[in-house]
Design a protein around this motif. Structure first.
Motif, mmCIF file in Angstrom:
data_model
loop_
_atom_site.group_PDB
_atom_site.id
_atom_site.type_symbol
_atom_site.label_atom_id
_atom_site.label_comp_id
_atom_site.label_asym_id
_atom_site.label_seq_id
_atom_site.Cartn_x
_atom_site.Cartn_y
_atom_site.Cartn_z
ATOM 1 N N THR A 114 16.490 32.543 5.757
ATOM 2 C CA THR A 114 16.770 31.112 5.670
ATOM 3 C C THR A 114 16.297 30.417 6.950
ATOM 4 O OG1 THR A 114 18.708 31.547 4.307
ATOM 5 C CG2 THR A 114 18.559 29.372 5.339
ATOM 6 N N VAL A 115 15.551 29.325 6.784
ATOM 7 C CA VAL A 115 15.099 28.507 7.909
ATOM 8 C C VAL A 115 15.579 27.075 7.679
ATOM 9 C CG1 VAL A 115 13.111 27.556 9.129
ATOM 10 C CG2 VAL A 115 13.053 29.925 8.341
ATOM 11 N N THR A 116 16.227 26.504 8.690
ATOM 12 C CA THR A 116 16.638 25.098 8.615
ATOM 13 C C THR A 116 15.422 24.229 8.852
ATOM 14 O OG1 THR A 116 18.837 25.646 9.467
ATOM 15 C CG2 THR A 116 18.140 23.323 9.583
ATOM 16 N N LEU A 117 15.134 23.334 7.899
ATOM 17 C CA LEU A 117 13.946 22.507 7.971
ATOM 18 C C LEU A 117 14.167 21.334 8.916
ATOM 19 C CD1 LEU A 117 13.015 22.442 4.196
ATOM 20 C CD2 LEU A 117 12.151 23.959 5.972
ATOM 21 N N TYR A 118 13.067 20.791 9.396
ATOM 22 C CA TYR A 118 13.101 19.668 10.335
ATOM 23 C C TYR A 118 13.775 18.456 9.697
ATOM 24 C CZ TYR A 118 11.479 15.847 13.295
ATOM 25 O OH TYR A 118 11.411 14.742 14.086
ATOM 26 N N GLY A 119 14.578 17.765 10.465
ATOM 27 C CA GLY A 119 15.158 16.516 9.980
ATOM 28 C C GLY A 119 16.469 16.673 9.284
ATOM 29 N N ARG A 120 16.963 17.928 9.172
ATOM 30 C CA ARG A 120 18.252 18.122 8.473
ATOM 31 C C ARG A 120 19.384 17.593 9.325
ATOM 32 N NH1 ARG A 120 21.229 23.821 6.887
ATOM 33 N NH2 ARG A 120 23.048 22.869 5.950
#
Length: 217
Positions: free
Chosen positions: A211-217
């Motif tokens: 799992t990777v947290t995407l930019y802007g979350r």
């Protein structure tokens, strides 16, 4: 033999289904899977997932590994193994059985006797697995009635590989692993009457999710 108990643990909400569990069930094309539990206990709903990009899973995995730290957070990796069994029997009274094992989220068995609307439901939850060396032997108390499940659960056939990329709530998730069909020879005994339990679905899973947290979350 596993001791019985009918009270639900306060450690976590009973029957709450981890995201990877729901994914694993849908990938195995289990219609409903362990989604609907008889007696009014429903699987915890999950957020609606956006459709994955129309690229191959290999491309999705590659894009995760090459994303710079300025646009994505650290990669979170989880490895889950476990078992899913759902079936029924007629031991003089209809019996519905749901077993779920997960090395990260614990194990549970739910048994429903007769009409689900009658709320004759028993539930056992524990940290470890119920199936040991291919043997299942556990007794669940259902409103004062002991219900014993006993028999064997063994792999059947080759593991089926799966890869499933998706985006969920601002995260890029790629799950890889295998599902393996299980052959079961399990009886249920209620009030001195025994009957075979027919399980479908019946499989084990071995999954790794990244799992990777995407930019802007």
């Amino acid at each position: 033999m596993t001791s019985s108990r009918s009270t639900r643990s306060t450690r976590r909400t009973p029957l709450a289904v981890p995201r990877s569990r729901a994914l694993m069930l849908s990938t195995a094309s289990v219609a409903g899977g362990v989604a609907l539990i008889a007696g009014g206990y429903a699987q915890a709903a999950e957020p609606t997932r956006a459709a994955a990009p129309s690229t191959t899973s290999a491309v999705s995995t590659s894009s995760m590994s090459t994303t710079s730290t300025s646009t994505a957070g650290p990669v979170q990796v989880e490895h889950e193994v476990g078992t899913v069994l759902e079936g029924s029997a007629d031991a003089g009274i209809p019996v519905a059985v749901t077993l779920y094992e997960n090395n990260l989220h614990g194990s549970s068995i739910q048994v429903v006797l007769g009409d689900p609307d009658a709320d004759d439901i028993g539930y056992v939850e524990q940290e470890g697995a119920f199936v040991h060396d291919g043997v299942l032997d556990v007794t669940v108390d259902v409103q004062g009635t002991p219900v014993r499940l006993h028999g064997t659960v063994t792999p059947s056939g080759r593991p089926a590989r799966l890869v499933d990329p998706m985006q969920d709530n601002g995260e890029q998730i790629v799950v890889k692993g295998t599902n393996t069909a299980l052959a079961t020879d399990v009886d249920v005994t209620v009030r001195g009457t025994s009957a075979p339990v027919q399980f479908a679905p019946a499989f084990s899973f071995d999954l790794e999710s990244r799992t990777v947290t995407l930019y802007g979350r």
